[in-house]
Design a protein around this motif. Structure first.
Motif, short mmCIF file in Angstrom:
data_model
loop_
_atom_site.label_atom_id
_atom_site.label_comp_id
_atom_site.label_asym_id
_atom_site.label_seq_id
_atom_site.Cartn_x
_atom_site.Cartn_y
_atom_site.Cartn_z
N GLY A 67 27.96 55.32 15.04
CA GLY A 67 26.82 55.72 15.84
C GLY A 67 26.73 57.22 16.04
O GLY A 67 25.63 57.79 16.05
N GLN A 68 27.86 57.87 16.18
CA GLN A 68 27.85 59.31 16.40
C GLN A 68 27.32 60.04 15.17
O GLN A 68 26.54 60.99 15.28
CB GLN A 68 29.27 59.80 16.72
N VAL A 69 27.75 59.59 13.97
CA VAL A 69 27.25 60.19 12.74
C VAL A 69 25.75 59.95 12.60
O VAL A 69 24.99 60.84 12.25
CB VAL A 69 28.01 59.64 11.52
N ARG A 70 25.31 58.72 12.86
CA ARG A 70 23.89 58.39 12.74
C ARG A 70 23.03 59.29 13.61
O ARG A 70 21.93 59.69 13.21
CB ARG A 70 23.66 56.93 13.14
N ARG A 71 23.52 59.61 14.79
CA ARG A 71 22.74 60.45 15.70
C ARG A 71 22.63 61.89 15.21
O ARG A 71 21.76 62.63 15.68
CB ARG A 71 23.36 60.42 17.10
N ARG A 72 23.50 62.28 14.29
CA ARG A 72 23.48 63.64 13.77
C ARG A 72 22.90 63.73 12.37
O ARG A 72 23.09 64.71 11.66
CB ARG A 72 24.90 64.24 13.77
N MET A 73 22.18 62.68 11.96
CA MET A 73 21.65 62.59 10.61
C MET A 73 20.15 62.30 10.64
O MET A 73 19.68 61.52 11.46
CB MET A 73 22.38 61.47 9.85
N THR A 74 19.41 62.94 9.72
CA THR A 74 17.98 62.71 9.60
C THR A 74 17.64 62.54 8.13
O THR A 74 18.15 63.26 7.28
CB THR A 74 17.17 63.89 10.16
N MET A 75 16.74 61.58 7.84
CA MET A 75 16.21 61.43 6.48
C MET A 75 14.70 61.44 6.54
O MET A 75 14.10 60.77 7.38
CB MET A 75 16.70 60.13 5.84
N THR A 76 14.08 62.22 5.65
CA THR A 76 12.62 62.17 5.49
C THR A 76 12.32 61.51 4.15
O THR A 76 13.08 61.63 3.20
CB THR A 76 11.99 63.57 5.54
N PHE A 77 11.17 60.83 4.09
CA PHE A 77 10.84 60.02 2.93
C PHE A 77 9.73 60.67 2.10
O PHE A 77 8.96 61.49 2.60
CB PHE A 77 10.41 58.62 3.38
N GLN A 78 9.65 60.27 0.83
CA GLN A 78 8.66 60.84 -0.06
C GLN A 78 7.25 60.60 0.45
O GLN A 78 6.38 61.46 0.34
CB GLN A 78 8.81 60.24 -1.46
N THR A 79 7.02 59.43 1.04
CA THR A 79 5.74 59.13 1.67
C THR A 79 5.95 59.02 3.17
O THR A 79 6.46 58.01 3.66
CB THR A 79 5.15 57.81 1.13
N PRO A 80 5.63 60.07 3.92
CA PRO A 80 5.85 60.03 5.38
C PRO A 80 5.08 58.89 6.03
O PRO A 80 3.99 58.52 5.57
CB PRO A 80 5.33 61.39 5.85
N MET A 81 5.65 58.35 7.09
CA MET A 81 5.00 57.27 7.84
C MET A 81 4.86 57.69 9.30
O MET A 81 5.62 57.26 10.17
CB MET A 81 5.81 55.98 7.71
N GLY A 142 11.96 65.64 11.61
CA GLY A 142 13.35 65.44 11.21
C GLY A 142 14.29 66.50 11.77
O GLY A 142 15.43 66.21 12.14
N LEU A 143 13.80 67.73 11.85
CA LEU A 143 14.64 68.83 12.34
C LEU A 143 14.68 68.91 13.87
O LEU A 143 15.51 69.63 14.42
CB LEU A 143 14.13 70.16 11.79
N SER A 144 13.80 68.18 14.53
CA SER A 144 13.69 68.30 15.99
C SER A 144 15.00 67.94 16.69
O SER A 144 15.32 68.52 17.74
CB SER A 144 12.55 67.43 16.52
N LEU A 145 15.76 67.02 16.11
CA LEU A 145 17.01 66.60 16.74
C LEU A 145 18.21 67.43 16.28
O LEU A 145 19.35 67.11 16.57
CB LEU A 145 17.27 65.12 16.44
N GLU A 146 17.92 68.50 15.52
CA GLU A 146 18.95 69.43 15.07
C GLU A 146 20.10 68.69 14.37
O GLU A 146 21.26 68.78 14.79
CB GLU A 146 19.45 70.27 16.24
N PRO A 147 19.80 67.97 13.29
CA PRO A 147 20.83 67.16 12.62
C PRO A 147 21.87 68.02 11.91
O PRO A 147 21.59 69.15 11.49
CB PRO A 147 20.02 66.36 11.59
N ARG A 148 23.06 67.46 11.77
CA ARG A 148 24.11 68.09 10.97
C ARG A 148 24.04 67.67 9.52
O ARG A 148 24.63 68.31 8.65
CB ARG A 148 25.49 67.73 11.54
N ILE A 149 23.31 66.57 9.24
CA ILE A 149 23.06 66.11 7.88
C ILE A 149 21.56 65.91 7.73
O ILE A 149 20.95 65.17 8.49
CB ILE A 149 23.80 64.79 7.57
N LEU A 150 20.98 66.57 6.73
CA LEU A 150 19.54 66.47 6.48
C LEU A 150 19.34 65.92 5.07
O LEU A 150 19.75 66.55 4.08
CB LEU A 150 18.88 67.83 6.62
N LEU A 151 18.72 64.74 4.96
CA LEU A 151 18.50 64.07 3.68
C LEU A 151 16.99 64.05 3.41
O LEU A 151 16.22 63.57 4.25
CB LEU A 151 19.06 62.65 3.72
#
Length: 202
Positions: A67-81, A142-151
């Motif tokens: 859960g801690q890792v998930r909270r620090r990770m963001t993924m954006t998709f090719q087709t935004p929703m 995606g960047l609003s939560l200041e992720p440590r991993i950006l996909l």
């Protein structure tokens, strides 16, 4: 945050995705490249924890996904929703869920919109944006939560050059400022060369 992959295998639709050993160093900006249909997006979804039907090991700073890792990770998709709300509300939404105070939310959202040159779209319905505008709004969210991993899955696909320039500048600035690990799927070597310091072929 370092991501390490070992002996990863996944079979689907008669296709086998294999990654014997891959390491994404903390703070690196890596492009996933390769022909269409070879599993780049699937691999990205595995790293994001959205696809768990594989064998092998994926570790984050040496630990399994939690859960801690998930909270620090963001993924954006090719087709935004986007949500059927304003651009501002879409970017702010993750911060509201996390209980961030309103003044802090406002400051963060306005900074991201300014950085990506979409401040003038704040009140526009996010579902009615152009391709480039939609991708920039999705990146801001995606960047609003200041992720440590950006996909990022094909963030520059079918959008105008100015939007690409704005996004590349924002991603590069964020990477330098935070040391976040960035992994993106892209077919365009020009954009890869401008942003990425590593290439992994799938």
């Amino acid at each position: 945050m370092e991501i390490s992959v070992r002996d990863l295998k996944k079979t689907y639709d008669g296709f086998k995705l294999e990654a014997p050993s891959v390491v994404f160093p903390s703070g690196s900006v890596t492009a996933l490249t390769g022909p269409n249909g070879k599993g780049k997006t699937t691999f990205l979804r595995i790293l994001a924890g959205l696809d768990r039907s594989y064998t092998g090991e994926v570790a984050y700073d040496g630990k399994p996904l939690n859960g801690q890792v998930r909270r620090r990770m963001t993924m954006t998709f090719q087709t935004p929703m986007p949500l059927n709300r304003s651009v501002y509300a879409n970017i702010e939404y993750p911060l509201k869920i996390r209980g961030i105070a309103r003044p802090a939310r406002k400051a963060r959202v306005e900074l991201l919109m300014a950085t990506l040159s979409i401040s003038h779209l704040a009140k526009k319905n996010a579902a009615k944006l152009s391709g480039g505008e939609s991708q920039k709004a999705a990146l801001a969210r995606g960047l609003s939560l200041e992720p440590r991993i950006l996909l990022l899955d094909e963030p520059f696909s079918a959008i105008d050059q100015q939007s690409i320039d704005d996004m590349i500048g924002c991603i590069a600035e964020y990477n330098v400022a935070t040391g976040a690990t960035v992994i993106l799927v892209s077919h365009d070597n020009t954009h890869i060369g401008r942003l990425c310091n590593r290439i992994v072929e799938i």
